[in-house]
Structure formats: structure tokens, C-alpha cells
Design a protein around this motif. Structure first.
Motif: not given
Length: 298
Positions: A228-233
Motif C-alpha cells: 500500500e505504501a509503495w502504491e502511495r509513493v
């Protein structure tokens, strides 16, 4: 309510404009010239081709005669602000800085103040001592940190402009690391490569290196949901594709960057816990070298 805004940069002027619509606001500046200009002209907000203005007080002195102090200076400028805050009586202080370098300082700061931390998701550019351009709508998000009275701040922030929402988050660490991982992946690389944010997604080599930085940072921060964090980046990178990151602007204009606040925090945490951070070390060293080379032409 009486609110003091410490710092007359882009974030300080943006906060001062919107908060002055509902509160008695004073901007605490470093230079008397800027304070005098704000007292005389107020603050002008440029947004979507329109101009708005608000009356606002300003001073170069700090006091505890406020219900809330909002600290908007950059992280590396905090060392000159802390002694001033230590001399005033107990009050509520909200720190709005990029990165998390100041967290180590706040953990060791022995004061009676009620301490809060937060993030700024807006885009803003200071055009002059009294003019700020609101380049991107977002939110101010804040959380409790030490010796806090959250109900007090919730009361203060119950009225705010629709273009300037202010939201409480229960977990300060989750709040700050959510933004830090984005800043760590985008800002240093754009500064080093001298590219706009969106180019990090369009060049395979850039994407690959950004992913390596992400993996190191997420491991250090112990993120719960890395996918989820990588998608947010990637989403933020795409949404701001035409933007030049603040770190790129600082390097280009020969100013001190927020490398210590962003990458420095991660490196210190990695050292404390014996974690590998080779790519972050490379980025940190590269940005600090660019800082020293203030005569470089871009």
C-alpha cells in the motif's frame, strides 16, 4: 482564539492566511522588514488565477500569549527556535516540518509545553514577504506527541476553510512515516537527477532505484503494509508529475536542503537498529555534496 505562526515561509504564510479567517493570528518572523510588510499589507493568497487577502498581525518576538503556536520553519532551523520556546510559559505547540529529523530532538526536549506534530499536504510557493500561491489543495493533519490536550486543539480547529481542512490523526508515528516514505523516495532522487517528479515513473532505471530506496526506508520504518505504501509513493509521484520537489528547488538555488530531516532520520534509525541503508547513504552523501557546491549551474 490567538494563534502564533512561527516562520514566514510558504507554509507559514499559507497557514496564517487561512487561520486568520477565523482566529486572531500573528506571524512571528525572523526579519523586521517582513513583519512590517505583513502588518501594513496583510497576506495575499493567489489561487487558480484569483487573489484573496486577509489582515494579519506580525512581530519578531515570541511570547506565550497565544492559545497555540504553530512552528512552520524548516527542520534545520529549529535549533534557533527551541531556545526561544524554552523561555516562554507553558502553551500548545504544533510542529509542522517535512521529514522526521525533529522527532529525535522532541523526544529529548524537556519542557512543560503540550507538544503536537503534523504534516502539510498542500502545495504552496512564497512569492514575496506577504504573498503566497496555493498551488495544490490538501490538508493539515496533526496528532498528539507529548503532554497534550487534544480537546483543546480540536476546539481551536472546529472552524476552518473548505480549502484548508485540519484533521486529527490518532497515531503520530503512522501519520509522519506515511509522508516520510513518500518524501524519501521522491525528493532526493529528483534533486540528484535534476528532474520533475513525474520523470521518476517514466524512466525504468529511475523506477528501479526508487524501489530500492523504498525497500530500505520501509524496512527501517517497519511499515505495516509495504504494498500500500509503495502504491502511495507512485500515486503521489504521478499526481505531482509536473512539480519540482522542494529539495530540487533548494539545490538549484544553493540553499540548505531538508536532507537531514528526511534521509538523516532514516540513517540514524538504521544505525540504532543495525540495519542496512546503503542506497540511503549514497543519496544523503550526494545531496550534501550538492549543497556544498552552491555555484553549480543547473
Amino acid at each position: 482564539m490567538k494563534i502564533g505562526i512561527i516562520g514566514g515561509g510558504s507554509v507559514g504564510l499559507l497557514c496564517a492566511y487561512y487561520l486568520s479567517l477565523y482566529h486572531d493570528v500573528t506571524v512571528v518572523t525572523r526579519r523586521e522588514e517582513q513583519a512590517a510588510a505583513i502588518r501594513s499589507e496583510g497576506i495575499r493568497l493567489d489561487k487558480d488565477g484569483e487573489e484573496f487577502s486577509a489582515d494579519c498581525n506580525a512581530d519578531t518576538c515570541m511570547s506565550s500569549d497565544f492559545d497555540l503556536l504553530v512552528v512552520t520553519v524548516k527542520q534545520h532551523q529549529l535549533q534557533s527556535v527551541f531556545p526561544l520556546l524554552e523561555r516562554i510559559g507553558k502553551t500548545n505547540i504544533l510542529f509542522l516540518q517535512n521529514g522526521m529529523g525533529h522527532i529525535h530532538d522532541l523526544k529529548d526536549w524537556r519542557v512543560g509545553h503540550s507538544i503536537y506534530v503534523g504534516i502539510v499536504e498542500h502545495g504552496a510557493v512564497r512569492k514575496s514577504d506577504t504573498v503566497v500561491e496555493h498551488t495544490g489543495l490538501g490538508a493539515i493533519k496533526w496528532s498528539t506527541f507529548h503532554n497534550t490536550e487534544p480537546d483543546r486543539l480540536n476546539t481551536l480547529f472546529q472552524h476552518n476553510h473548505s480549502d484548508f481542512p485540519i484533521r486529527y490523526e490518532a497515531d503520530w508515528y503512522r501519520l509522519l512515516t506515511g509522508k516520510l516514505i513518500v518524501n524519501a523516495c521522491i525528493n532526493p532522487l529528483t534533486a540528484l537527477l535534476q528532474v520533475k517528479n513525474g520523470e521518476l515513473l517514466t524512466t525504468p532505471a529511475y523506477v528501479a532505484f526508487m524501489k530500492l530506496v523504498f525497500q530500505e526506508a520501509s524496512h527501517i520504518l517497519k511499515l505495516e503494509n509495504e504494498e500500500e505504501a509503495w502504491e502511495r509513493v507512485q500515486v503521489v509521484c504521478g499526481q505531482t508529475k509536473e512539480n519540482r520537489s522542494s529539495m530540487l528547488v533548494d539545490v538549484t538555488e544553493g540553499r540548505k536542503t531538508e536532507a537531514d530531516a528526511i534521509i538523516g532520520y532514516l540513517l540514524k534509525e538504521a544505525s540504532l537498529h543495525g540495519l542496512d541503508a546503503a542506497h540511503l547513504e549514497f543519496l544523503y552523501g550526494s545531496i550534501k555534496a550538492l549543497e556544498r557546491n552552491t555555484n553549480k549551474v543547473f
